[in-house]
Design a protein around this motif. Structure first.
Motif, PDB file in Angstrom:
ATOM      1  N   GLY A 186       0.681  -1.298   0.166  1.00  0.00           N
ATOM      2  CA  GLY A 186      -0.071   0.118  -0.015  1.00  0.00           C
ATOM      3  C   GLY A 186       0.833   1.114  -0.100  1.00  0.00           C
ATOM      4  N   SER A 187       2.107   1.299   0.642  1.00  0.00           N
ATOM      5  CA  SER A 187       2.797   2.510   0.845  1.00  0.00           C
ATOM      6  C   SER A 187       3.441   2.954  -0.354  1.00  0.00           C
ATOM      7  CB  SER A 187       3.809   2.134   2.073  1.00  0.00           C
ATOM      8  OG  SER A 187       4.705   1.228   1.820  1.00  0.00           O
ATOM      9  N   GLU A 188       3.979   1.696  -1.158  1.00  0.00           N
ATOM     10  CA  GLU A 188       4.437   1.921  -2.539  1.00  0.00           C
ATOM     11  C   GLU A 188       3.548   2.443  -3.613  1.00  0.00           C
ATOM     12  OE1 GLU A 188       6.311  -1.670  -3.985  1.00  0.00           O
ATOM     13  OE2 GLU A 188       7.640  -1.897  -2.446  1.00  0.00           O
ATOM     14  N   ARG A 189       2.013   2.209  -3.415  1.00  0.00           N
ATOM     15  CA  ARG A 189       1.297   2.775  -4.204  1.00  0.00           C
ATOM     16  C   ARG A 189       1.039   4.198  -3.933  1.00  0.00           C
ATOM     17  NH1 ARG A 189      -1.441  -2.451  -3.240  1.00  0.00           N
ATOM     18  NH2 ARG A 189      -1.345  -3.650  -5.135  1.00  0.00           N
ATOM     19  N   ALA A 190       0.886   4.598  -2.735  1.00  0.00           N
ATOM     20  CA  ALA A 190       0.955   5.692  -1.998  1.00  0.00           C
ATOM     21  C   ALA A 190       2.004   6.689  -2.580  1.00  0.00           C
ATOM     22  CB  ALA A 190       0.663   5.974  -0.581  1.00  0.00           C
ATOM     23  N   GLU A 191       3.422   6.236  -2.641  1.00  0.00           N
ATOM     24  CA  GLU A 191       4.491   6.917  -2.919  1.00  0.00           C
ATOM     25  C   GLU A 191       4.373   7.272  -4.387  1.00  0.00           C
ATOM     26  OE1 GLU A 191       8.045   8.617  -2.989  1.00  0.00           O
ATOM     27  OE2 GLU A 191       6.756   8.496  -1.510  1.00  0.00           O
ATOM     28  N   LEU A 192       4.006   6.385  -5.386  1.00  0.00           N
ATOM     29  CA  LEU A 192       3.664   6.646  -6.662  1.00  0.00           C
ATOM     30  C   LEU A 192       2.777   7.858  -6.897  1.00  0.00           C
ATOM     31  CD1 LEU A 192       4.080   5.761  -9.649  1.00  0.00           C
ATOM     32  CD2 LEU A 192       1.695   4.651  -9.396  1.00  0.00           C
ATOM     33  N   ILE A 193       1.670   7.985  -6.043  1.00  0.00           N
ATOM     34  CA  ILE A 193       0.705   9.072  -6.153  1.00  0.00           C
ATOM     35  C   ILE A 193       1.425  10.501  -5.425  1.00  0.00           C
ATOM     36  CG2 ILE A 193      -1.414  10.149  -5.595  1.00  0.00           C
ATOM     37  CD1 ILE A 193      -1.548   7.857  -7.729  1.00  0.00           C
ATOM     38  N   ARG A 194       2.092  10.246  -4.428  1.00  0.00           N
ATOM     39  CA  ARG A 194       2.767  11.172  -3.824  1.00  0.00           C
ATOM     40  C   ARG A 194       3.755  12.034  -4.909  1.00  0.00           C
ATOM     41  NH1 ARG A 194       7.299  13.336  -1.932  1.00  0.00           N
ATOM     42  NH2 ARG A 194       8.534  11.657  -2.628  1.00  0.00           N
ATOM     43  N   ARG A 195       4.491  11.341  -5.653  1.00  0.00           N
ATOM     44  CA  ARG A 195       5.385  11.959  -6.582  1.00  0.00           C
ATOM     45  C   ARG A 195       4.517  12.405  -7.640  1.00  0.00           C
ATOM     46  NH1 ARG A 195       9.320  13.409  -7.584  1.00  0.00           N
ATOM     47  NH2 ARG A 195      10.434  12.155  -9.113  1.00  0.00           N
ATOM     48  N   PHE A 196       3.548  11.968  -8.025  1.00  0.00           N
ATOM     49  CA  PHE A 196       2.811  12.467  -9.046  1.00  0.00           C
ATOM     50  C   PHE A 196       2.222  13.798  -8.937  1.00  0.00           C
ATOM     51  CE2 PHE A 196      -1.976  13.465 -10.218  1.00  0.00           C
ATOM     52  CZ  PHE A 196      -1.525  13.803 -11.699  1.00  0.00           C
ATOM     53  N   TYR A 197       1.844  14.014  -7.706  1.00  0.00           N
ATOM     54  CA  TYR A 197       1.383  15.315  -7.294  1.00  0.00           C
ATOM     55  C   TYR A 197       2.527  16.333  -6.956  1.00  0.00           C
ATOM     56  CZ  TYR A 197      -3.542  13.892  -6.295  1.00  0.00           C
ATOM     57  OH  TYR A 197      -4.652  13.329  -6.174  1.00  0.00           O
ATOM     58  N   GLU A 198       3.666  15.901  -6.358  1.00  0.00           N
ATOM     59  CA  GLU A 198       4.741  16.695  -6.199  1.00  0.00           C
ATOM     60  C   GLU A 198       5.262  17.219  -7.815  1.00  0.00           C
ATOM     61  OE1 GLU A 198       8.862  16.043  -3.812  1.00  0.00           O
ATOM     62  OE2 GLU A 198       8.597  14.807  -5.435  1.00  0.00           O
ATOM     63  N   ILE A 199       5.019  16.255  -8.793  1.00  0.00           N
ATOM     64  CA  ILE A 199       5.751  16.681 -10.083  1.00  0.00           C
ATOM     65  C   ILE A 199       4.654  17.639 -10.793  1.00  0.00           C
ATOM     66  CG2 ILE A 199       6.145  15.784 -12.259  1.00  0.00           C
ATOM     67  CD1 ILE A 199       7.423  13.291 -10.988  1.00  0.00           C
ATOM     68  N   GLY A 200       3.290  17.250 -10.650  1.00  0.00           N
ATOM     69  CA  GLY A 200       2.044  17.765 -10.916  1.00  0.00           C
ATOM     70  C   GLY A 200       1.906  19.446 -10.573  1.00  0.00           C
TER      71      GLY A 200
END
Length: 279
Positions: A186-200
């Motif tokens: 679950g945390s790896e999925r969340a990290e993917l979305i965290r990076r998406f927002y950071e880059i977005g």
């Protein structure tokens, strides 16, 4: 018998399993499928239905996500990680769908009784509790701050979110939908979305407040229960549960008589998606 029990104990359940066939399809097709079922169930052309579905390596973005200042950079990042981003024309924020995430839709009719929004959510909460007796009363429903796509009916154990619930209403039919993180991290999925927002976002000020994601607040059921479930194990449990909740379970995908209506909803989803992306 409580209202929730009455709604779950249908005389007849229809079961449509797309946990295998859906992997190679766009998640837009799943939105069309639930719209079709809302119409059929709401107009009493089909019994209450449960649909299970899985999509491979997809991130479903909400309308607000598409308004990120650097949304193209964010989507390109997702592609480099092997995920296909799509945008749904409804509320909510980004969620991860992959082969370890089982999606379940419960479609109920409102023809005989009105079902308010909290009741719809409680139906799904009870259904999930029945699916996982191992959790033994530990499943809670409240917003998990720091999760992706946070909402008042985040499902969690010990403060870690494993599922999110949403609703869709159409033609007197109600689709209550949940994504269940069964396998993987679950945390790896969340990290993917965290990076998406950071880059977005890239430090820009935005009118909308996007979630400040903390990967450690998300987990899969296997991580939380120390189990080794596969998605297919839970699909089997769902079938067994429906047999307990009704006299008859009809295993039925879209029928030839329903195909024209399905194509109508599919085209509507595609057209709305295209129109939204042009804005």
């Amino acid at each position: 018998m409580s209202e929730i029990e009455v709604l779950l104990q249908q005389e007849k359940w229809r079961f449509w399993d797309q946990s295998l066939s859906g992997k190679s399809r766009s998640a837009l097709e799943s939105f069309a499928s639930d719209d079709l079922l809302c119409h059929l169930v709401g107009q009493q052309q089909s019994p209450a239905t449960v649909r299970t579905w899985v999509h491979s390596q997809t991130v479903v973005l909400g309308i607000q996500d598409h308004r990120l200042p650097f949304v193209e950079d964010g989507q390109n990042f997702l592609r480099t990680q092997g995920y296909s981003p799509i945008v749904r024309n409804s509320g909510g924020l980004a969620v991860v769908l992959d082969e370890g995430v089982l999606n379940v839709s419960i479609i109920l009719p409102e023809a005989k009784q009105a079902i308010d929004i909290p009741t719809g959510y409680e139906v799904m909460l009870t259904f999930v509790e029945l699916l996982f007796p191992e959790a033994d009363g530990k499943i809670e429903a409240y917003e998990i701050i720091g999760s992706y796509c946070p909402g008042s009916y985040d499902l969690s154990i010990d403060g870690k979110k494993f599922a999110g619930v949403s609703q869709r209403r159409l033609r007197q039919g109600i689709a209550v939908q949940v994504y269940l993180c069964i396998e993987g991290s679950g945390s790896e999925r969340a990290e993917l979305i965290r990076r998406f927002y950071e880059i977005g976002i890239q430090g820009e000020n935005t009118k909308f407040t996007y979630p400040d994601i903390k990967p450690e607040v998300m987990a899969s059921m296997n991580e939380l229960l120390d189990t080794s479930f596969r998605v297919e194990d839970i699909v089997i449990r769902i079938q067994q549960l429906l047999q307990q909740l009704s006299d008859t379970v009809i295993h039925q995908s879209v029928t030839p008589d329903e195909m024209d209506l399905y194509m109508f909803y599919m085209q509507r989803v595609v057209d709305r998606n295209k129109k939204m992306l042009e804005k």
